[in-house]
Design a protein around this motif. Structure first.
Motif, PDB file in Angstrom:
ATOM      1  N   SER A  98      40.782  -9.280  41.770  1.00 32.86           N
ATOM      2  CA  SER A  98      40.947  -9.906  43.078  1.00 32.86           C
ATOM      3  C   SER A  98      39.628 -10.540  43.489  1.00 32.86           C
ATOM      4  CB  SER A  98      41.372  -8.887  44.130  1.00 32.86           C
ATOM      5  OG  SER A  98      40.317  -7.987  44.414  1.00 32.86           O
ATOM      6  N   PHE A  99      39.672 -11.454  44.437  1.00 32.63           N
ATOM      7  CA  PHE A  99      38.433 -12.084  44.915  1.00 32.63           C
ATOM      8  C   PHE A  99      37.483 -11.069  45.547  1.00 32.63           C
ATOM      9  CE2 PHE A  99      41.218 -15.855  44.723  1.00 32.63           C
ATOM     10  CZ  PHE A  99      40.409 -16.703  43.995  1.00 32.63           C
ATOM     11  N   PRO A 100      37.935 -10.160  46.402  1.00 28.62           N
ATOM     12  CA  PRO A 100      37.002  -9.180  46.975  1.00 28.62           C
ATOM     13  C   PRO A 100      36.348  -8.302  45.916  1.00 28.62           C
ATOM     14  CG  PRO A 100      39.006  -9.262  48.283  1.00 28.62           C
ATOM     15  CD  PRO A 100      39.269 -10.068  47.043  1.00 28.62           C
ATOM     16  N   ALA A 101      37.074  -8.006  44.828  1.00 30.01           N
ATOM     17  CA  ALA A 101      36.539  -7.114  43.802  1.00 30.01           C
ATOM     18  C   ALA A 101      35.382  -7.727  43.033  1.00 30.01           C
ATOM     19  CB  ALA A 101      37.649  -6.729  42.823  1.00 30.01           C
ATOM     20  N   LEU A 102      35.206  -9.052  43.122  1.00 27.80           N
ATOM     21  CA  LEU A 102      34.150  -9.721  42.361  1.00 27.80           C
ATOM     22  C   LEU A 102      32.797  -9.699  43.067  1.00 27.80           C
ATOM     23  CD1 LEU A 102      36.116 -12.846  41.053  1.00 27.80           C
ATOM     24  CD2 LEU A 102      35.502 -10.778  39.776  1.00 27.80           C
ATOM     25  N   LYS A 103      32.749  -9.177  44.273  1.00 26.55           N
ATOM     26  CA  LYS A 103      31.478  -9.119  44.996  1.00 26.55           C
ATOM     27  C   LYS A 103      30.462  -8.305  44.206  1.00 26.55           C
ATOM     28  CE  LYS A 103      29.475  -7.827  49.461  1.00 26.55           C
ATOM     29  NZ  LYS A 103      29.746  -7.284  50.811  1.00 26.55           N
ATOM     30  N   GLY A 104      29.295  -8.909  43.972  1.00 27.01           N
ATOM     31  CA  GLY A 104      28.215  -8.245  43.249  1.00 27.01           C
ATOM     32  C   GLY A 104      28.324  -8.309  41.744  1.00 27.01           C
ATOM     33  N   LYS A 105      29.403  -8.876  41.198  1.00 24.31           N
ATOM     34  CA  LYS A 105      29.624  -8.942  39.751  1.00 24.31           C
ATOM     35  C   LYS A 105      29.092 -10.264  39.192  1.00 24.31           C
ATOM     36  CE  LYS A 105      32.163  -5.163  40.123  1.00 24.31           C
ATOM     37  NZ  LYS A 105      33.613  -5.229  39.906  1.00 24.31           N
ATOM     38  N   PRO A 106      28.648 -10.293  37.937  1.00 23.11           N
ATOM     39  CA  PRO A 106      28.152 -11.551  37.359  1.00 23.11           C
ATOM     40  C   PRO A 106      29.298 -12.552  37.144  1.00 23.11           C
ATOM     41  CG  PRO A 106      28.247  -9.841  35.683  1.00 23.11           C
ATOM     42  CD  PRO A 106      28.532  -9.161  36.987  1.00 23.11           C
ATOM     43  N   GLN A 141      24.447 -13.232  41.816  1.00 21.34           N
ATOM     44  CA  GLN A 141      25.569 -13.019  40.904  1.00 21.34           C
ATOM     45  C   GLN A 141      25.737 -14.154  39.907  1.00 21.34           C
ATOM     46  OE1 GLN A 141      28.449 -11.809  44.486  1.00 21.34           O
ATOM     47  NE2 GLN A 141      29.489 -11.798  42.515  1.00 21.34           N
ATOM     48  N   VAL A 142      25.231 -15.332  40.268  1.00 25.77           N
ATOM     49  CA  VAL A 142      25.559 -16.538  39.520  1.00 25.77           C
ATOM     50  C   VAL A 142      24.843 -16.586  38.175  1.00 25.77           C
ATOM     51  CG1 VAL A 142      25.441 -19.057  39.524  1.00 25.77           C
ATOM     52  CG2 VAL A 142      26.013 -17.823  41.620  1.00 25.77           C
ATOM     53  N   ARG A 143      25.627 -16.877  37.150  1.00 23.00           N
ATOM     54  CA  ARG A 143      25.118 -17.202  35.810  1.00 23.00           C
ATOM     55  C   ARG A 143      25.555 -18.623  35.510  1.00 23.00           C
ATOM     56  NH1 ARG A 143      23.809 -13.013  37.530  1.00 23.00           N
ATOM     57  NH2 ARG A 143      23.762 -10.960  36.525  1.00 23.00           N
ATOM     58  N   LEU A 144      24.765 -19.350  34.743  1.00 26.58           N
ATOM     59  CA  LEU A 144      25.096 -20.743  34.442  1.00 26.58           C
ATOM     60  C   LEU A 144      26.283 -20.820  33.488  1.00 26.58           C
ATOM     61  CD1 LEU A 144      24.459 -23.763  34.633  1.00 26.58           C
ATOM     62  CD2 LEU A 144      22.900 -23.461  32.676  1.00 26.58           C
ATOM     63  N   LYS A 193      32.779  -7.902  28.740  1.00 26.03           N
ATOM     64  CA  LYS A 193      33.948  -7.638  29.578  1.00 26.03           C
ATOM     65  C   LYS A 193      33.622  -7.559  31.070  1.00 26.03           C
ATOM     66  CE  LYS A 193      36.799  -5.341  26.109  1.00 26.03           C
ATOM     67  NZ  LYS A 193      37.586  -4.127  25.767  1.00 26.03           N
ATOM     68  N   SER A 194      32.358  -7.426  31.393  1.00 27.15           N
ATOM     69  CA  SER A 194      31.991  -7.367  32.815  1.00 27.15           C
ATOM     70  C   SER A 194      31.839  -8.755  33.422  1.00 27.15           C
ATOM     71  CB  SER A 194      30.671  -6.607  32.990  1.00 27.15           C
ATOM     72  OG  SER A 194      29.577  -7.370  32.471  1.00 27.15           O
ATOM     73  N   LEU A 195      31.866  -9.784  32.565  1.00 26.72           N
ATOM     74  CA  LEU A 195      31.572 -11.144  33.008  1.00 26.72           C
ATOM     75  C   LEU A 195      32.849 -11.859  33.481  1.00 26.72           C
ATOM     76  CD1 LEU A 195      29.223 -13.196  33.192  1.00 26.72           C
ATOM     77  CD2 LEU A 195      29.848 -13.968  30.894  1.00 26.72           C
ATOM     78  N   THR A 196      32.712 -12.613  34.560  1.00 28.28           N
ATOM     79  CA  THR A 196      33.750 -13.510  35.051  1.00 28.28           C
ATOM     80  C   THR A 196      33.243 -14.933  34.891  1.00 28.28           C
ATOM     81  OG1 THR A 196      34.549 -11.888  36.657  1.00 28.28           O
ATOM     82  CG2 THR A 196      35.094 -14.182  37.086  1.00 28.28           C
ATOM     83  N   GLN A 197      34.148 -15.874  34.636  1.00 31.34           N
ATOM     84  CA  GLN A 197      33.723 -17.263  34.512  1.00 31.34           C
ATOM     85  C   GLN A 197      34.691 -18.174  35.253  1.00 31.34           C
ATOM     86  OE1 GLN A 197      34.338 -18.369  30.153  1.00 31.34           O
ATOM     87  NE2 GLN A 197      35.721 -19.804  31.192  1.00 31.34           N
ATOM     88  N   GLN A 198      34.212 -19.351  35.572  1.00 30.79           N
ATOM     89  CA  GLN A 198      35.071 -20.357  36.163  1.00 30.79           C
ATOM     90  C   GLN A 198      35.917 -20.990  35.067  1.00 30.79           C
ATOM     91  OE1 GLN A 198      31.946 -23.440  37.373  1.00 30.79           O
ATOM     92  NE2 GLN A 198      33.523 -24.767  36.530  1.00 30.79           N
ATOM     93  N   GLY A 199      36.926 -21.707  35.459  1.00 30.68           N
ATOM     94  CA  GLY A 199      37.760 -22.403  34.499  1.00 30.68           C
ATOM     95  C   GLY A 199      38.722 -23.329  35.200  1.00 30.68           C
ATOM     96  N   TYR A 200      39.694 -23.792  34.442  1.00 32.84           N
ATOM     97  CA  TYR A 200      40.705 -24.715  34.934  1.00 32.84           C
ATOM     98  C   TYR A 200      42.057 -24.117  34.580  1.00 32.84           C
ATOM     99  CZ  TYR A 200      41.694 -29.504  36.533  1.00 32.84           C
ATOM    100  OH  TYR A 200      42.066 -30.601  37.262  1.00 32.84           O
ATOM    101  N   LEU A 201      42.938 -24.051  35.532  1.00 33.25           N
ATOM    102  CA  LEU A 201      44.198 -23.337  35.377  1.00 33.25           C
ATOM    103  C   LEU A 201      44.951 -23.705  34.106  1.00 33.25           C
ATOM    104  CD1 LEU A 201      46.320 -21.416  36.700  1.00 33.25           C
ATOM    105  CD2 LEU A 201      47.312 -23.470  37.765  1.00 33.25           C
ATOM    106  N   GLY A 202      44.952 -24.973  33.764  1.00 32.09           N
ATOM    107  CA  GLY A 202      45.757 -25.431  32.640  1.00 32.09           C
ATOM    108  C   GLY A 202      45.056 -25.445  31.311  1.00 32.09           C
TER     109      GLY A 202
END
Length: 348
Positions: A139-147, A172-175, A187-196
């Motif tokens: 969830s969006f709230p769960a990402l607080k403080g995560k890379p 939190q931001v990584r390039l 597995k601790s990392l989240t990244q941006q992307g495009y839905l499709g």
């Protein structure tokens, strides 16, 4: 879309970082092959899209392939974009008649530039945050403080909105370099992307379904896939603008609710690294998540824009410091060419 596993990963995930200069697509030649109406089109239009050919531009390619533009008296050439192509400069130089540059519409008004948004094809921005399942990052709230890996352009738009709403910090931001390897190995990392695109590649590479959080579902209200034009063409040739917008919208209804094969054929010709599976996935995600046909578009038709939505988006971005207060946001768009249900009968 946005790098490739073999060929797919390098395009879908990393194309934004590594694609070469975009090339002009011979749409007129394709029309000659696919539609006898091409020879009767009397107004030539050059239209710039903001990335290489993929499902997220399917409606425009469908309008070419099925002769919809030609039916409206238009011969349309689609010019692909890419990381080394500044389509806005080409629009300003008169080399494009229309451009998918509407994300800058409020900046047009801010800087008193004679360009405006004329149709918002995506009612929801298809940008996403992608996380590993089973890590508590669902969830969006769960990402607080995560890379979280974020690219520079996103840090100046929807990231600032999410950061303010959910308490994210710059620490939190990584390039994000459009390389899947860091995410797949951490597995601790989240990244941006495009839905499709990226979720499809992750499934192919990693063998698992990632957590996918659509930024629009997090409260971000920006339109996307917005067609822009000069005030000059809007004022001097409104009938031409209306024909182009109506035909584009009809193309989107056809691509989403009829057989997308004609568009897919042109997309693969323009961008050989596209596959049927990836195109099908992109179209499916747009339909399942209401990227194109949701909100005001359900009643007013694809491409819908409203003053209320524009103002709400502007105020939300003023609140997080993206835009200064005092911009006349009504100067960012012209609503004369949408909200009249063009092509909606195709859906039925």
């Amino acid at each position: 879309m946005r790098n490739n596993i073999g060929l797919i990963t390098a395009f879908v995930v990393g194309a934004r970082a590594s694609a070469g200069m975009s090339r002009m697509i011979g749409i007129a030649l394709c029309l000659a092959l696919l539609s006898p109406l091409a020879a009767r089109a009397d107004d030539s239009i050059t239209f710039g899209i903001d990335w290489r050919a993929e499902a997220e531009y399917g409606g425009y390619y469908q309008a070419v392939a099925k002769g919809i533009y030609a039916k409206h008296g238009l011969a349309v050439t689609i010019r692909e974009g890419g990381p080394q192509v500044n389509q806005m400069q080409l629009l300003m130089a008169g080399r494009l008649d229309f451009n998918l540059g509407g994300g800058r519409a409020i900046e047009f008004a801010q800087n008193h530039l004679p360009y405006v948004a004329i149709a918002a094809i995506f009612q929801k921005d298809p940008a996403v945050l992608i996380a590993h399942p089973g890590q508590g990052n669902d969830s969006f709230p769960a990402l607080k403080g995560k890379p979280i890996e974020i690219a520079p352009d996103a840090r100046q738009s929807w990231w600032r909105f999410l950061a303010a709403k959910y308490g994210y910090s710059e620490s939190q931001v990584r390039l994000y370099t459009f390389n899947m390897a860091p995410f797949l190995t951490d597995k601790s990392l989240t990244q941006q992307g495009y839905l499709g695109s990226e979720p499809f590649v992750i499934k192919q590479m990693g063998g698992f379904d990632p957590v996918v959080l659509l930024v629009a579902d997090g409260g971000y209200r920006g339109y996307s896939n917005i067609i822009t034009a000069s005030r000059k063409i809007v004022t001097e040739r409104p009938e031409l603008v209306r024909r182009f917008v109506d035909a584009s919208i009809e193309g989107w209804y056809s691509f989403l609710y009829e057989d997308p094969a004609p568009a897919n054929q042109l997309i693969k010709a323009a961008n050989p690294e596209m596959t049927e599976a990836l195109l099908a996935y992109g179209r499916k995600m747009m339909n399942e998540h209401g990227i194109v046909d949701s909100g005001d578009a359900l009643t007013s038709g694809i491409g819908a824009m409203t003053p209320e939505r524009w103002n709400a988006f502007y105020r939300s971005m003023v609140a997080v410091g993206v835009y200064p207060d005092g911009i006349d946001v009504t100067q960012a768009y012209v609503g004369d060419f949408v909200n009249h249900r063009a092509g909606i009968e195709i859906k039925k």
